[in-house]
Scaffold this active site. Structure first.
Site, PDB file in Angstrom:
ATOM      1  N   SER A 152       0.841  -1.201   0.000  1.00  0.00           N
ATOM      2  CA  SER A 152       0.000   0.000   0.000  1.00  0.00           C
ATOM      3  C   SER A 152       0.873   1.246   0.000  1.00  0.00           C
ATOM      4  CB  SER A 152      -0.866   0.019   1.257  1.00  0.00           C
ATOM      5  OG  SER A 152      -1.492   1.276   1.408  1.00  0.00           O
ATOM      6  N   TYR A 165      -0.420  -0.308   9.955  1.00  0.00           N
ATOM      7  CA  TYR A 165      -0.721  -0.771   8.594  1.00  0.00           C
ATOM      8  C   TYR A 165       0.440  -0.456   7.636  1.00  0.00           C
ATOM      9  CZ  TYR A 165      -3.549  -0.948   4.257  1.00  0.00           C
ATOM     10  OH  TYR A 165      -4.052  -1.217   3.009  1.00  0.00           O
ATOM     11  N   LYS A 169       2.572  -3.185   5.617  1.00  0.00           N
ATOM     12  CA  LYS A 169       2.526  -3.195   4.151  1.00  0.00           C
ATOM     13  C   LYS A 169       3.916  -3.064   3.531  1.00  0.00           C
ATOM     14  CE  LYS A 169      -1.718  -3.829   2.955  1.00  0.00           C
ATOM     15  NZ  LYS A 169      -2.046  -5.216   2.509  1.00  0.00           N
TER      16      LYS A 169
HETATM   17  P1  NAD Z   1     -12.011  -5.277   2.128  1.00  0.00           P
HETATM   18  O1  NAD Z   1     -12.233  -5.005   3.577  1.00  0.00           O
HETATM   19  O2  NAD Z   1     -13.124  -5.019   1.192  1.00  0.00           O
HETATM   20  O3  NAD Z   1     -11.545  -6.774   1.909  1.00  0.00           O
HETATM   21  C1  NAD Z   1     -10.600  -7.389   2.723  1.00  0.00           C
HETATM   22  C2  NAD Z   1     -11.042  -8.823   2.933  1.00  0.00           C
HETATM   23  O4  NAD Z   1     -10.059  -9.498   3.726  1.00  0.00           O
HETATM   24  C3  NAD Z   1     -12.365  -8.927   3.687  1.00  0.00           C
HETATM   25  O5  NAD Z   1     -13.302  -9.704   2.968  1.00  0.00           O
HETATM   26  C4  NAD Z   1     -11.982  -9.574   5.005  1.00  0.00           C
HETATM   27  O6  NAD Z   1     -12.984 -10.423   5.539  1.00  0.00           O
HETATM   28  C5  NAD Z   1     -10.736 -10.340   4.620  1.00  0.00           C
HETATM   29  N1  NAD Z   1      -9.923 -10.635   5.799  1.00  0.00           N
HETATM   30  C6  NAD Z   1      -9.702  -9.843   6.870  1.00  0.00           C
HETATM   31  N2  NAD Z   1      -8.952 -10.485   7.772  1.00  0.00           N
HETATM   32  C7  NAD Z   1      -8.668 -11.701   7.252  1.00  0.00           C
HETATM   33  C8  NAD Z   1      -7.917 -12.808   7.719  1.00  0.00           C
HETATM   34  N3  NAD Z   1      -7.321 -12.788   8.915  1.00  0.00           N
HETATM   35  N4  NAD Z   1      -7.822 -13.909   6.925  1.00  0.00           N
HETATM   36  C9  NAD Z   1      -8.415 -13.941   5.707  1.00  0.00           C
HETATM   37  N5  NAD Z   1      -9.169 -12.914   5.225  1.00  0.00           N
HETATM   38  C10 NAD Z   1      -9.283 -11.804   5.995  1.00  0.00           C
HETATM   39  O7  NAD Z   1     -10.732  -4.423   1.723  1.00  0.00           O
HETATM   40  P2  NAD Z   1     -10.030  -4.189   0.297  1.00  0.00           P
HETATM   41  O8  NAD Z   1      -9.983  -2.735   0.077  1.00  0.00           O
HETATM   42  O9  NAD Z   1     -10.589  -5.068  -0.739  1.00  0.00           O
HETATM   43  O10 NAD Z   1      -8.539  -4.639   0.648  1.00  0.00           O
HETATM   44  C11 NAD Z   1      -7.904  -5.749   0.045  1.00  0.00           C
HETATM   45  C12 NAD Z   1      -6.417  -5.614   0.254  1.00  0.00           C
HETATM   46  O11 NAD Z   1      -5.928  -4.478  -0.457  1.00  0.00           O
HETATM   47  C13 NAD Z   1      -5.991  -5.416   1.698  1.00  0.00           C
HETATM   48  O12 NAD Z   1      -4.771  -6.083   1.939  1.00  0.00           O
HETATM   49  C14 NAD Z   1      -5.786  -3.925   1.785  1.00  0.00           C
HETATM   50  O13 NAD Z   1      -4.931  -3.568   2.835  1.00  0.00           O
HETATM   51  C15 NAD Z   1      -5.194  -3.654   0.424  1.00  0.00           C
HETATM   52  N6  NAD Z   1      -5.286  -2.269  -0.019  1.00  0.00           N
HETATM   53  C16 NAD Z   1      -6.476  -1.734  -0.346  1.00  0.00           C
HETATM   54  C17 NAD Z   1      -6.528  -0.421  -0.795  1.00  0.00           C
HETATM   55  C18 NAD Z   1      -7.805   0.203  -1.236  1.00  0.00           C
HETATM   56  O14 NAD Z   1      -7.754   1.333  -1.750  1.00  0.00           O
HETATM   57  N7  NAD Z   1      -8.944  -0.458  -1.096  1.00  0.00           N
HETATM   58  C19 NAD Z   1      -5.356   0.349  -0.848  1.00  0.00           C
HETATM   59  C20 NAD Z   1      -4.160  -0.225  -0.498  1.00  0.00           C
HETATM   60  C21 NAD Z   1      -4.124  -1.554  -0.112  1.00  0.00           C
END
Ligand code: NAD
Length: 303
Positions: A152, A165, A169
């Site tokens: 991230s 976080y 990351k």
């Molecule tokens: P989200 O909350 O929609 O999805 C994350 C999923 O991970 C959820 O369904 C949750 O139940 C699951 N999860 C949480 N803890 C878990 C565990 N211990 N074991 C297995 N599954 C687990 O969030 P998202 O935005 O889709 O994020 C997905 C990834 O992308 C994450 O790693 C997040 O940090 C990263 N990310 C997202 C963004 C963004 O803009 N959305 C930016 C940078 C990084």
């Protein structure tokens, strides 16, 4: 030729929602058999519901694809190993592992409990390492594997309130930097995606004019590419957001080279900061055995 994943097995962690869901749907639509891993739960990692993973499995099956659910948490080593075992039991191999699972426990560092610091690292950093550790011997034996970790800009650039976080990351980038070397001879490629997308994780943060463009399905093609047999990238980080794709890379400036036979004073540092910090001279950072060796050789200190 179309990029396909026929006879390939992919695992996507956190695939019940947001980005993980669209990664899983895309891979399955191109023929991959997919383990949809998700214990459910809220953004802060509390609670859980099998229905979250089941729903995505149903979506894939309805579209004619193959998928199986795993409700295990990546944050526990044995549970994470069971995710890889689910793929092995069902299909006998693991070709691609997308470590996507994630949670948030944001607070300014001053107010952040170490419990929240540790738990966020447990999910993002150790959760990634636990899954990779279990998949690694399988991929080595197969002489084939594609690993995608999720980093991230909160780590690579920083974001107020996300010390836990951001640190977690960045940890996964360090992991792939090393594994790209250790996995190369086994045809295992390890890369990172740095996504930005409108999901429940970011819905409160994104301005309303930008949010509609930040579709999670616009990130997934890069993830799927990094899972493909054709992908020859290794140890690289790719940013993906709203249809924009770019490479993220560390650079080092030309800097200054003092004679290591002589002492270096604090004032010499102060007086050289202009040159040390001059990004106009930056080039990709290659570590100790790149620049320093080159410079010591140029000044005749080593052969
Ligand atoms: P989200 O909350 O929609 O999805 C994350 C999923 O991970 C959820 O369904 C949750 O139940 C699951 N999860 C949480 N803890 C878990 C565990 N211990 N074991 C297995 N599954 C687990 O969030 P998202 O935005 O889709 O994020 C997905 C990834 O992308 C994450 O790693 C997040 O940090 C990263 N990310 C997202 C963004 C963004 O803009 N959305 C930016 C940078 C990084």
């Amino acid at each position: 030729m179309t990029v396909r994943f026929d006879d390939r097995v992919a695992i996507v962690t956190g695939a019940g929602a947001g980005l993980g869901r669209t990664h899983a749907l895309l891979l399955a639509s191109r023929g991959a058999k997919v383990v949809v891993n998700d214990p459910g739960g809220s953004v802060d990692g509390t609670g859980g519901a099998n229905a979250v993973a089941d729903k995505v499995v149903a979506e894939i099956r309805e579209a004619g694809g193959e998928a199986v659910a795993s409700y295990a948490s990546v944050a526990d080593e044995a549970a994470a190993a069971s995710i890889i075992q689910t793929a092995m039991d069902k299909w006998g191999r693991v070709d691609a592992l997308v470590c996507n699972a994630g949670i948030l426990r944001d607070k300014a560092f001053n107010n952040m409990s170490m419990e929240d610091y540790v738990f966020v690292n447990q999910v993002h950093h150790f959760g990634t390492a636990f899954c990779v550790k279990a998949a690694w011997p399988v991929m080595r034996k197969q002489q084939y594997g594609r690993i995608v970790v999720t980093t991230s800009s909160s780590g690579t650039v920083g974001n107020f309130g996300q010390a836990n976080y951001g640190a977690a990351k960045m940890a996964v980038n360090g992991l792939i930097n090393v594994l790209r070397l250790e996995g190369a001879k086994y045809n295992i490629r390890c890369n990172a995606i740095s996504p930005s997308a409108y999901t429940r994780m970011t819905e409160a943060l994104l301005p309303p004019d930008i949010a509609p463009w930040m579709k999670p399905e616009l990130v997934s093609p890069m993830v799927a590419w990094l899972c493909s047999e054709e992908c020859d990238q290794n140890g690289e980080i790719f940013a993906a957001s709203a249809g924009n794709f770019a490479r993220v890379q560390y650079f080092a400036t030309e800097g200054v080279q003092f004679d290591p036979a002589e002492p270096v004073s604090i004032e010499m540092i102060r007086d050289s900061l202009g040159k040390i910090r001059d990004l106009g001279t930056a080039r990709p950072y290659t570590g100790l055995f790149g620049m320093v060796v080159e410079k010591l050789r140029a000044m005749g200190r080593i052969k």
